[in-house]
Design a protein around this motif. Structure first.
Motif, PDB file in Angstrom:
ATOM      1  N   ALA A   7     -14.567   7.814   7.641  1.00 29.33           N
ATOM      2  CA  ALA A   7     -14.061   7.279   6.692  1.00 29.33           C
ATOM      3  C   ALA A   7     -12.738   7.506   6.376  1.00 29.33           C
ATOM      4  O   ALA A   7     -11.857   6.726   5.838  1.00 29.33           O
ATOM      5  N   ALA A   8     -12.273   8.599   6.419  1.00 32.31           N
ATOM      6  CA  ALA A   8     -10.952   9.268   6.078  1.00 32.31           C
ATOM      7  C   ALA A   8     -10.170   8.694   7.024  1.00 32.31           C
ATOM      8  O   ALA A   8      -8.807   8.196   6.760  1.00 32.31           O
ATOM      9  N   ARG A   9     -10.220   8.547   8.294  1.00 33.75           N
ATOM     10  CA  ARG A   9      -9.568   7.945   9.310  1.00 33.75           C
ATOM     11  C   ARG A   9      -9.366   6.498   9.089  1.00 33.75           C
ATOM     12  O   ARG A   9      -8.233   5.918   9.037  1.00 33.75           O
ATOM     13  N   THR A  10     -10.513   5.789   8.938  1.00 34.07           N
ATOM     14  CA  THR A  10     -10.307   4.160   8.347  1.00 34.07           C
ATOM     15  C   THR A  10      -9.605   3.899   7.101  1.00 34.07           C
ATOM     16  O   THR A  10      -8.811   3.010   7.292  1.00 34.07           O
ATOM     17  N   GLU A  11      -9.578   4.893   6.178  1.00 35.45           N
ATOM     18  CA  GLU A  11      -9.067   4.736   4.863  1.00 35.45           C
ATOM     19  C   GLU A  11      -7.355   4.723   5.207  1.00 35.45           C
ATOM     20  O   GLU A  11      -6.798   3.858   4.754  1.00 35.45           O
ATOM     21  N   LEU A  12      -7.182   5.802   5.915  1.00 33.80           N
ATOM     22  CA  LEU A  12      -5.630   6.010   6.285  1.00 33.80           C
ATOM     23  C   LEU A  12      -5.135   4.749   7.057  1.00 33.80           C
ATOM     24  O   LEU A  12      -4.017   4.276   6.682  1.00 33.80           O
ATOM     25  N   ILE A  13      -5.690   4.651   8.171  1.00 33.51           N
ATOM     26  CA  ILE A  13      -5.254   3.258   9.068  1.00 33.51           C
ATOM     27  C   ILE A  13      -5.220   2.007   8.526  1.00 33.51           C
ATOM     28  O   ILE A  13      -4.234   1.229   8.609  1.00 33.51           O
ATOM     29  N   SER A  14      -6.153   1.648   7.611  1.00 34.11           N
ATOM     30  CA  SER A  14      -6.102   0.518   6.858  1.00 34.11           C
ATOM     31  C   SER A  14      -4.982   0.606   5.687  1.00 34.11           C
ATOM     32  O   SER A  14      -4.212  -0.431   5.635  1.00 34.11           O
ATOM     33  N   LEU A  15      -4.828   1.517   4.935  1.00 30.84           N
ATOM     34  CA  LEU A  15      -3.601   1.593   4.167  1.00 30.84           C
ATOM     35  C   LEU A  15      -2.334   1.441   4.864  1.00 30.84           C
ATOM     36  O   LEU A  15      -1.374   0.763   4.257  1.00 30.84           O
ATOM     37  N   LEU A  16      -2.236   2.212   6.000  1.00 30.48           N
ATOM     38  CA  LEU A  16      -0.981   2.017   6.790  1.00 30.48           C
ATOM     39  C   LEU A  16      -0.753   0.583   7.136  1.00 30.48           C
ATOM     40  O   LEU A  16       0.384   0.176   7.056  1.00 30.48           O
ATOM     41  N   ALA A  17      -1.795  -0.035   7.730  1.00 32.52           N
ATOM     42  CA  ALA A  17      -1.760  -1.382   8.256  1.00 32.52           C
ATOM     43  C   ALA A  17      -1.187  -2.415   6.834  1.00 32.52           C
ATOM     44  O   ALA A  17      -0.554  -3.293   6.979  1.00 32.52           O
ATOM     45  N   LEU A  18      -1.904  -2.352   5.746  1.00 30.21           N
ATOM     46  CA  LEU A  18      -1.578  -2.984   4.665  1.00 30.21           C
ATOM     47  C   LEU A  18      -0.111  -2.668   4.046  1.00 30.21           C
ATOM     48  O   LEU A  18       0.524  -3.762   3.690  1.00 30.21           O
ATOM     49  N   LEU A  19       0.356  -1.516   4.126  1.00 32.53           N
ATOM     50  CA  LEU A  19       1.558  -1.392   3.834  1.00 32.53           C
ATOM     51  C   LEU A  19       2.724  -1.861   4.817  1.00 32.53           C
ATOM     52  O   LEU A  19       3.659  -2.499   4.283  1.00 32.53           O
ATOM     53  N   ALA A  20       2.315  -1.724   6.153  1.00 35.64           N
ATOM     54  CA  ALA A  20       3.234  -2.518   7.178  1.00 35.64           C
ATOM     55  C   ALA A  20       3.213  -3.949   6.971  1.00 35.64           C
ATOM     56  O   ALA A  20       4.291  -4.387   7.083  1.00 35.64           O
ATOM     57  N   ASN A  21       2.068  -4.578   6.651  1.00 36.18           N
ATOM     58  CA  ASN A  21       2.219  -5.914   6.539  1.00 36.18           C
ATOM     59  C   ASN A  21       2.905  -6.329   5.397  1.00 36.18           C
ATOM     60  O   ASN A  21       3.732  -7.308   5.188  1.00 36.18           O
ATOM     61  N   LEU A  22       2.812  -5.397   4.122  1.00 36.34           N
ATOM     62  CA  LEU A  22       3.537  -5.870   3.035  1.00 36.34           C
ATOM     63  C   LEU A  22       5.075  -5.681   3.094  1.00 36.34           C
ATOM     64  O   LEU A  22       5.953  -6.373   2.593  1.00 36.34           O
ATOM     65  N   ALA A  23       5.556  -4.531   4.024  1.00 36.98           N
ATOM     66  CA  ALA A  23       6.980  -4.419   4.370  1.00 36.98           C
ATOM     67  C   ALA A  23       7.524  -5.370   5.159  1.00 36.98           C
ATOM     68  O   ALA A  23       8.721  -5.420   5.183  1.00 36.98           O
ATOM     69  N   THR A  24       7.049  -6.002   6.169  1.00 37.40           N
ATOM     70  CA  THR A  24       7.407  -6.769   7.018  1.00 37.40           C
ATOM     71  C   THR A  24       7.030  -8.361   7.005  1.00 37.40           C
ATOM     72  O   THR A  24       7.836  -8.880   6.128  1.00 37.40           O
ATOM     73  N   VAL A  25       6.087  -8.707   7.573  1.00 35.25           N
ATOM     74  CA  VAL A  25       5.863 -10.186   7.358  1.00 35.25           C
ATOM     75  C   VAL A  25       4.946 -10.959   6.568  1.00 35.25           C
ATOM     76  O   VAL A  25       5.084 -12.005   6.227  1.00 35.25           O
TER      77      VAL A  25
END
Length: 88
Positions: A7-25
């Motif tokens: 759960a901790a790894r999933t939380e971190l990876i999903s947050l990074l993916a959300l932020l990367a999407n927000l910052a790029t496309v």
């Protein structure tokens, strides 16, 4: 512990993916899929930490968004190591 680790790894990876999407496309379907996943992982981290330990420090660390689960997991492991060393 395995549940908390996943759960901790999933939380971190999903947050990074959300932020990367927000910052790029900003593809609209990414937050639609990853937002609920991140929210569920966040709640699961808190619940798994409460179930795994009675230590206040680990429980408070679990509430930190993104990396809180990993910090709580580390705190629990350090407490277990300290307990082993005291009983040897």
């Amino acid at each position: 512990m395995m549940l908390l680790r996943v759960a901790a790894r999933t939380e971190l990876i999903s947050l990074l993916a959300l932020l990367a999407n927000l910052a790029t496309v900003h593809v609209p379907w990414i937050p639609t899929l990853l937002g609920p996943l991140h929210g569920c992982a966040y709640l699961l981290v808190i619940g798994a930490t409460v179930a795994a330990t009675h230590r206040t420090r680990a429980r408070l660390l679990a509430v930190v968004p993104g990396i809180g689960g990993l910090l709580a997991l580390r705190s629990i492991r350090l407490d277990q190591l300290r307990a082993k060393n005291l009983h040897v």
